[in-house]
Design a protein around this motif. Structure first.
Motif, PDB file in Angstrom:
ATOM      1  N   ARG A  60      51.319  59.236  74.368  1.00  0.00           N
ATOM      2  CA  ARG A  60      52.677  59.170  74.889  1.00  0.00           C
ATOM      3  C   ARG A  60      52.726  58.988  76.401  1.00  0.00           C
ATOM      4  NH1 ARG A  60      56.286  63.783  73.705  1.00  0.00           N
ATOM      5  NH2 ARG A  60      57.862  62.245  74.259  1.00  0.00           N
ATOM      6  N   GLY A  61      51.572  58.933  77.037  1.00  0.00           N
ATOM      7  CA  GLY A  61      51.535  58.742  78.480  1.00  0.00           C
ATOM      8  C   GLY A  61      52.003  59.935  79.281  1.00  0.00           C
ATOM      9  N   ILE A  62      51.843  61.132  78.733  1.00  0.00           N
ATOM     10  CA  ILE A  62      52.269  62.355  79.427  1.00  0.00           C
ATOM     11  C   ILE A  62      51.217  62.740  80.465  1.00  0.00           C
ATOM     12  CG2 ILE A  62      52.758  64.817  79.136  1.00  0.00           C
ATOM     13  CD1 ILE A  62      53.722  64.108  76.293  1.00  0.00           C
ATOM     14  N   PRO A  63      51.585  62.876  81.749  1.00  0.00           N
ATOM     15  CA  PRO A  63      50.602  63.246  82.781  1.00  0.00           C
ATOM     16  C   PRO A  63      50.085  64.669  82.568  1.00  0.00           C
ATOM     17  CG  PRO A  63      52.826  63.266  83.686  1.00  0.00           C
ATOM     18  CD  PRO A  63      52.941  62.688  82.309  1.00  0.00           C
ATOM     19  N   LEU A  64      48.767  64.822  82.672  1.00  0.00           N
ATOM     20  CA  LEU A  64      48.152  66.121  82.411  1.00  0.00           C
ATOM     21  C   LEU A  64      47.369  66.680  83.588  1.00  0.00           C
ATOM     22  CD1 LEU A  64      46.721  65.456  78.807  1.00  0.00           C
ATOM     23  CD2 LEU A  64      48.814  66.702  79.398  1.00  0.00           C
ATOM     24  N   PHE A  65      47.005  65.831  84.553  1.00  0.00           N
ATOM     25  CA  PHE A  65      46.069  66.277  85.581  1.00  0.00           C
ATOM     26  C   PHE A  65      46.656  66.264  86.990  1.00  0.00           C
ATOM     27  CE2 PHE A  65      43.546  64.402  82.100  1.00  0.00           C
ATOM     28  CZ  PHE A  65      42.851  65.541  81.716  1.00  0.00           C
ATOM     29  N   GLY A  66      47.959  66.077  87.127  1.00  0.00           N
ATOM     30  CA  GLY A  66      48.575  66.096  88.450  1.00  0.00           C
ATOM     31  C   GLY A  66      48.637  67.506  89.022  1.00  0.00           C
ATOM     32  N   ARG A  67      48.673  67.592  90.354  1.00  0.00           N
ATOM     33  CA  ARG A  67      48.779  68.894  91.022  1.00  0.00           C
ATOM     34  C   ARG A  67      50.241  69.320  91.030  1.00  0.00           C
ATOM     35  NH1 ARG A  67      44.706  68.699  96.269  1.00  0.00           N
ATOM     36  NH2 ARG A  67      42.790  68.239  95.086  1.00  0.00           N
ATOM     37  N   ASP A  68      50.566  70.267  90.190  1.00  0.00           N
ATOM     38  CA  ASP A  68      51.959  70.695  90.057  1.00  0.00           C
ATOM     39  C   ASP A  68      52.118  72.212  90.131  1.00  0.00           C
ATOM     40  OD1 ASP A  68      50.750  71.332  87.691  1.00  0.00           O
ATOM     41  OD2 ASP A  68      52.045  70.094  86.419  1.00  0.00           O
ATOM     42  N   GLY A  69      51.089  72.894  90.617  1.00  0.00           N
ATOM     43  CA  GLY A  69      51.171  74.349  90.762  1.00  0.00           C
ATOM     44  C   GLY A  69      51.014  75.122  89.469  1.00  0.00           C
ATOM     45  N   THR A  70      50.532  74.469  88.405  1.00  0.00           N
ATOM     46  CA  THR A  70      50.431  75.159  87.108  1.00  0.00           C
ATOM     47  C   THR A  70      49.040  75.675  86.792  1.00  0.00           C
ATOM     48  OG1 THR A  70      49.992  73.080  85.922  1.00  0.00           O
ATOM     49  CG2 THR A  70      52.303  73.755  86.149  1.00  0.00           C
TER      50      THR A  70
END
Length: 297
Positions: A60-70
């Motif tokens: 589905r192209g969902i981003p998983l590895f971005g820096r988002d504070g999680t």
């Protein structure tokens, strides 16, 4: 979708479906435990679900590895999730699926208590507290049944399932109170699955479990049910609901699961449905109805 303050038809329909799957989950664990050690079974389940959810997210192209504070709250949620399922799978070695599902669903009480301090925007009305108190009375009635028979070991499993409920509530509150609330349901779940996929097999090795010792078609089918429908599909849906609807209302609605779980244990496993079980179900059911009535205009 903006956050909602009430459960609409979509949320109620999804919760009915998920509660059915979760009620059957304890039965599936019991069946699979006849051929796979408990902690190893939980680990295999997490490993399989990690692969499925990761594949779904990539498709589905969902981003998983971005820096988002999680990262740090995600790792915390993963450890809580691993502890929860270690206690569930090990606890069901001592107690029945029918009892286990009722004790596990004390989690909404712990969510409600934690939300008082961690989620100030999700205030509970008196009716919600009254409904939860009524349902909790049902849980106490069921636990008291074993206190009258101290020679057995079911109380050990009962307490382990209550501990699992506390960890489940802690996971829900971690999701709602941190940056995880702003990420996708898939990424939120993958933190928990991936961490538990590492922790649970190590726990199994530490306990000296034999692993897969009596594989049958029923054992593998039960593991597949848990992996595909419960740990993958229903949990993605559950965490999506947590992002968009009040956690306290979702958690109190999930009291329906013990009703379905107890019936499944009696019908599919032949577990005894004692008067205390039916009394507990009646009180829990009444508590659900009271806690989820709309506020008077």
């Amino acid at each position: 979708m903006p956050p909602k303050t009430q459960l609409d038809r979509l949320a109620i329909s999804l919760m009915l479906l998920f509660c059915t799957l979760w009620g059957l989950q304890q039965v599936a664990i019991k069946i699979a435990s006849t051929g796979i050690s408990p902690a190893w079974q939980a680990g295999l389940r997490s490993i399989g679900a990690t692969v499925l959810v990761f594949g779904w997210a990539r498709l589905r192209g969902i981003p998983l590895f971005g820096r988002d504070g999680t990262l740090w709250p995600g790792l915390l949620a993963g450890l809580l999730f691993a502890g929860e399922f270690a206690l569930i799978f090990l606890g069901l070695e001592f107690t029945t699926a029918s009892r286990g599902v009722i004790f596990l669903y004390t989690a909404p009480f712990f969510v409600a208590l934690g939300a008082k301090w961690l989620l100030p925007n999700e205030r509970m009305r008196r009716a919600q507290w009254a409904g939860m108190a009524l349902a909790f009375a049902g849980v106490l009635a069921l636990f008291g049944e074993n206190l009258l028979r101290p020679s057995g070991q079911a109380w050990i499993g009962d307490l382990m399932l209550v501990g699992a409920a506390m960890l489940w509530a802690a996971t829900t509150l971690t999701v709602k109170a941190t940056a995880l609330a702003r990420t996708s349901a898939e990424k939120m779940l993958l933190y928990q699955l991936a961490v538990s996929a590492l922790v649970l097999p190590m726990l199994s090795l530490g306990l000296g479990e034999p692993g897969v010792f009596a594989p049958t078609a029923g054992v593998w089918a039960s593991l597949a049910f848990q992996t595909v429908l419960v740990a993958s599909a229903s949990y993605v849906g559950w965490f999506w609901l947590i992002r968009h609807y009040p956690a306290t209302r979702l958690s109190s609605f999930s009291f329906l699961t013990p009703v379905l779980g107890v019936l499944a244990g009696g019908v599919l496993l032949g577990e005894a449905l004692t008067p205390a079980v039916f009394a507990a179900l009646g009180l829990v059911g009444a508590g659900i109805w009271i806690a989820n009535r709309p506020a008077a205009e």
